[in-house]
Design an enzyme around this catalytic site. Structure first.
Site, short mmCIF file in Angstrom:
data_model
loop_
_atom_site.label_atom_id
_atom_site.label_comp_id
_atom_site.label_asym_id
_atom_site.label_seq_id
_atom_site.Cartn_x
_atom_site.Cartn_y
_atom_site.Cartn_z
N TYR A 23 0.89 -1.26 0.05
CA TYR A 23 0.02 -0.18 0.01
C TYR A 23 0.97 1.31 0.09
O TYR A 23 0.35 2.41 0.05
CB TYR A 23 -0.85 -0.07 1.21
CG TYR A 23 -1.80 -1.01 1.09
CD1 TYR A 23 -3.13 -1.37 0.15
CD2 TYR A 23 -1.86 -2.18 2.02
CE1 TYR A 23 -3.72 -2.16 0.01
CE2 TYR A 23 -2.92 -3.25 2.05
CZ TYR A 23 -3.72 -3.51 1.23
OH TYR A 23 -4.68 -4.30 0.89
N ASN A 75 -13.27 3.78 -1.71
CA ASN A 75 -12.51 2.76 -1.46
C ASN A 75 -13.08 1.81 0.00
O ASN A 75 -12.81 1.99 0.76
CB ASN A 75 -11.09 3.28 -1.26
CG ASN A 75 -10.17 1.83 -1.04
OD1 ASN A 75 -10.50 0.65 -1.14
ND2 ASN A 75 -8.79 2.00 -0.86
N ALA A 78 -11.86 -4.07 2.35
CA ALA A 78 -12.05 -5.65 2.20
C ALA A 78 -13.74 -5.68 2.10
O ALA A 78 -14.14 -6.71 1.52
CB ALA A 78 -11.62 -6.26 3.57
N GLU A 99 -15.24 3.82 -7.89
CA GLU A 99 -14.42 2.57 -6.96
C GLU A 99 -12.90 2.77 -7.46
O GLU A 99 -12.57 2.94 -8.49
CB GLU A 99 -14.74 1.27 -7.59
CG GLU A 99 -14.04 -0.03 -6.87
CD GLU A 99 -14.37 -1.16 -7.39
OE1 GLU A 99 -14.64 -1.45 -8.44
OE2 GLU A 99 -14.06 -2.18 -6.70
C1 DQA Z 1 -7.82 -2.22 -0.88
C2 DQA Z 1 -7.73 -3.50 -1.66
C3 DQA Z 1 -8.54 -4.70 -0.75
O1 DQA Z 1 -8.59 -6.13 -1.22
C4 DQA Z 1 -8.06 -4.69 0.36
O2 DQA Z 1 -8.84 -5.38 1.39
C5 DQA Z 1 -7.85 -3.28 1.41
C6 DQA Z 1 -7.25 -2.02 0.46
C7 DQA Z 1 -6.79 -1.27 -1.79
O3 DQA Z 1 -7.02 -0.18 -1.52
O4 DQA Z 1 -6.04 -1.59 -2.41
O5 DQA Z 1 -8.08 -3.11 2.56
O6 DQA Z 1 -9.15 -1.64 -1.07
#
Ligand code: DQA
Length: 143
Positions: A23, A75, A78, A99
């Site tokens: 991330y 966002n 999960a 999204e």
């Molecule tokens: C997320 C991707 C999702 O799969 C994950 O559960 C997250 C972050 C992302 O920003 O890459 O918490 O949404």
């Protein structure tokens, strides 16, 4: 001035220290500041929020409708992969939802390949890190 809601789901409050290899090192506060700057440039008010609770995201989607928001950038973290409640809310509110994901879930575990949010979203931006939020705001400005 129109408002864009930017809604962030669970664990995104830990950005900067959470799995930085996936991330990145940017914190949610840094990202929020960048979104406000982009909003000013684009003539949009930005209402930036984070929660760890699914129902709160549903309530905020309803609030975006009441506020006649230009768009929602979501966002859902999960909950993206599990929440029919979020999909139903997106379909119910009549506000375009974009999204976003920092990582690219399609390149990760199979359980991340399904997106209920994506079934209702007008656009999906993924794998672009924090820049994806800015791209989403630029798209929102055209709606
Ligand atoms: C997320 C991707 C999702 O799969 C994950 O559960 C997250 C972050 C992302 O920003 O890459 O918490 O949404």
């Amino acid at each position: 001035m129109d408002t864009v809601f930017i809604l962030n789901g669970p664990n995104l409050n830990l950005l900067g220290t959470r799995e930085p290899d996936i991330y990145g090192h940017e914190t949610l506060t840094d990202l929020e500041a960048r979104c406000h700057e982009a909003g000013e440039r684009l003539g949009l008010a930005v209402d930036f929020r984070q929660t760890n609770h699914e129902g709160v995201l549903v309530d905020w989607l309803h609030e975006a409708r009441e506020a006649k928001a230009r768009a929602v950038i979501l966002n859902a973290a999960a909950y993206t992969h599990t929440s029919i409640a979020l999909l139903d809310a997106i379909k119910a509110i009549g506000v375009p939802v974009i999204e976003v994901h920092l990582s690219d879930p399609r390149q990760r575990e199979e359980f991340r390949h399904l997106s209920y949010v994506g079934m209702g979203a007008v656009q999906t931006i993924q794998g672009r890190g924090g820049d994806g939020y800015i791209e989403a705001l630029e798209h929102a400005a055209t709606l």
